[in-house]
Scaffold this motif. Structure first.
Motif, short mmCIF file in Angstrom:
data_model
loop_
_atom_site.label_atom_id
_atom_site.label_comp_id
_atom_site.label_asym_id
_atom_site.label_seq_id
_atom_site.Cartn_x
_atom_site.Cartn_y
_atom_site.Cartn_z
N THR B 17 1.86 -16.83 -7.72
CA THR B 17 1.60 -17.34 -9.06
C THR B 17 0.23 -18.01 -9.12
O THR B 17 -0.53 -17.82 -10.08
CB THR B 17 2.74 -18.30 -9.48
OG1 THR B 17 3.97 -17.57 -9.44
CG2 THR B 17 2.51 -18.82 -10.89
N ASP B 40 9.01 -13.32 -13.08
CA ASP B 40 9.99 -14.14 -12.38
C ASP B 40 11.02 -14.69 -13.38
O ASP B 40 11.08 -15.89 -13.64
CB ASP B 40 9.28 -15.27 -11.65
CG ASP B 40 10.05 -15.72 -10.41
OD1 ASP B 40 11.24 -15.37 -10.30
OD2 ASP B 40 9.46 -16.43 -9.58
N ASP B 120 2.84 -10.83 -12.27
CA ASP B 120 3.18 -11.83 -11.26
C ASP B 120 4.61 -11.60 -10.81
O ASP B 120 5.55 -11.88 -11.53
CB ASP B 120 3.01 -13.24 -11.86
CG ASP B 120 3.34 -14.35 -10.87
OD1 ASP B 120 3.41 -14.07 -9.66
OD2 ASP B 120 3.52 -15.50 -11.32
#
Ligand SMILES: Nc1ncnc2c1ncn2[C@@H]1O[C@H](COP(=O)(O)OP(=O)(O)OP(=O)(O)O)[C@@H](O)[C@H]1O
Ligand SMILES: [Mg+2]
Lengths: 86, 271
Positions: B17, B40, B120
Motif C-alpha cells: 500500500t 483489499d 493495490d
C-alpha cells in the motif's frame, strides 16, 4: 573494539548466507512443485491405495514428483517401507 | 494506451500500500492520469495512506455491484492533478468483487483516458490477490529482504506466469518488476540481511528499485500523505527514482550503502 567488531562481523555474515542457501533449495523445489500437472495429487492417492492393499505404510512417506532430466520427463516415486515389526 | 499495474507480494505487511500510494502519486506528478484502486476489500487502507478517508462516499464494491457510477466513486486527489483514488469497501466480504465486475471497471477507466491503473493487491495468494493481478500488464512485486517475503514473492511470480489473463490468453507475459523495500544497508553490510543482489538472484527478476527502511514512512502514514511527497526523505527519493526508471530513465540505484553520518549529525540524530 575493532577486533571484536571484526570477529562479530565474521560470525554474523553467516545468517544472510544461510538465508540465501536455504531459499535457493526451497524455491527450486517449490517451482517444480508448482509446475506439476493437476492430476498429480489424485494419482498419488490412487497409487497409495494400491500399495496400502499389500503393505502397511505411512501415507506421508510417499513422495511423488515429475522432474525433467536430460530432456526426459521422469516420474519419480519414493516410498520408505516400514520395518517388518509392525 | 492505458496500462494496468498490480502491486503485489504474497506476504502481508511488506509495503504494497505504501508503494501503491507513492508510485501512483509520483506517476501523476509526471503528468500522467492515474487511478489507484484498493483491492483489499474488508480492510481498506489505501484511503488512509492517501489521506482521503473522509471523502469516501462510494467505493470499489459499490461500482462493481452497480450501486454507484465510477464517476461518483472516484476520489480526485486535492494535491496532485490527475490522481484519482478508488477506495475499498470496509463492510463487504471478499466475495463482493467479481471478475466481470472488475473487468468492467478497468475497461471504463481505460475508456476515460487513464494512462495508468494501479491495483493495490491484498496479501496472500488466494482469490483476492489473484483478482487484483488478473488484468495486469505489468507487476510490481514488493519484497522485503527476508526469507518468508522472498518465498512468497516467488509464489506470486508463479501465479502471474500461470493465472493472469495474459498467461491464460497466451499473450505476452506480464512484465515483472522488483521493488525491494525496508532495506537496511547497515545490516546488509553486516551480513545479517539478504542483499539486493541476493534477492535479484533468487527471484531472477529485474530490479526496479530499493526503498530503504525509513522512519518517514510512518510519519507519512500518520499525516495521510504518501511518503513520496516528503521530498527530503530517502524513501521519497527512492520512489521518485522508481517511477523515473519505470518510465524509461536510466538511473543508478541508490541507498544501498550505509549513510556516512558526520559526528554532528550523529550527535543530534538528524535523519
Ligand atoms: N520503507 C519503509 N520503511 C519503514 N517502514 C515501512 C516502509 N515501507 C512500509 N513500512 C511500514 O510497513 C507497514 C506495512 O506497510 P503497508 O501497509 O504498505 O504494507 P502492505 O503490504 O500494504 O500490507 P497488507 O498486506 O496488510 O496490505 C506499515 O506500518 C508501513 O508504515
Ligand atoms: Mg495493503
Amino acid at each position: 573494539m575493532a577486533l571484536l567488531d571484526y570477529l562479530l562481523g565474521q560470525r554474523k555474515k553467516k545468517s544472510a548466507h544461510l538465508a540465501k542457501d536455504r531459499l535457493q533449495i526451497l524455491l527450486a523445489h517449490e517451482r517444480t512443485e508448482a509446475k506439476a500437472p493437476d492430476y498429480l495429487p489424485k494419482m498419488r492417492d490412487e497409487i497409495l491405495q494400491v500399495i496400502a492393499k499389500y503393505v502397511d505404510i505411512d501415507q506421508e512417506q510417499l513422495k511423488i514428483s515429475i522432474d525433467e532430466e536430460n530432456g526426459f520427463e521422469v516420474l519419480e516415486l519414493n516410498l520408505v517401507l516400514p520395518d517388518e515389526k509392525r | 494506451m492505458s496500462k494496468v499495474i498490480v502491486v503485489t507480494s504474497g506476504k502481508g505487511g511488506v509495503g504494497k500500500t505504501t508503494t501503491s500510494a507513492s508510485f501512483s502519486t509520483a506517476l501523476a506528478m509526471k503528468g500522467h492520469k492515474v487511478a489507484v484502486i484498493d483491492f483489499d476489500v474488508g480492510l481498506r487502507n489505501l484511503d488512509l495512506i492517501m489521506g482521503v478517508e473522509r471523502r469516501v462516499v462510494y467505493d470499489f464494491v459499490n461500482v462493481v455491484q452497480g450501486e454507484a457510477s465510477l464517476k461518483q466513486a472516484l476520489i480526485k486527489d486535492k494535491r496532485i492533478e490527475g490522481l484519482y483514488i478508488l477506495a475499498a469497501s470496509q463492510t463487504r466480504d471478499k466475495d463482493a468483487l467479481t471478475l466481470e465486475g472488475v473487468e468492467k471497471v478497468i475497461n471504463d477507466l481505460k475508456a476515460d483516458g487513464f494512462d495508468y491503473i494501479i491495483c493495490d493487491s491484498p496479501a496472500g495468494i488466494e482469490k483476492g490477490a489473484q483478482l487484483a493481478l488478473y488484468f495486469a500488464d505489468e507487476a510490481i512485486v514488493v519484497t522485503n529482504p527476508e526469507v518468508s517475503s522472498v518465498r512468497d514473492s516467488d509464489r506470486i511470480l508463479g501465479i502471474l506466469q500461470a493465472k493472469s489473463r495474459r498467461a491464460e490468453m497466451g499473450e505476452d507475459p506480464v512484465v515483472e518488476h522488483l521493488v525491494l523495500t525496508r532495506y537496511n544497508p547497515t545490516r546488509v553490510t553486516a551480513g545479517e540481511m539478504l542483499s539486493k543482489d541476493d534477492v535479484v538472484d533468487l527471484l531472477s527478476i529485474k530490479l526496479l528499485g530499493v526503498v530503504p527502511e525509513s522512519q518517514e514512512v510512518l510519519n507519512a502514514s500518520n499525516s495521510g500523505e504518501p511518503v513520496v511527497l516528503n521530498h527530503d526523505s530517502d524513501a521519497a527519493q527512492a520512489y521518485v527514482d522508481i517511477v523515473e526508471r519505470f518510465l524509461g530513465a536510466d538511473k543508478e540505484h541508490r541507498f544501498l550503502t550505509e549513510e556516512k553520518k558526520g559526528w554532528l549529525n550523529k550527535l543530534f540524530g538528524k535523519k
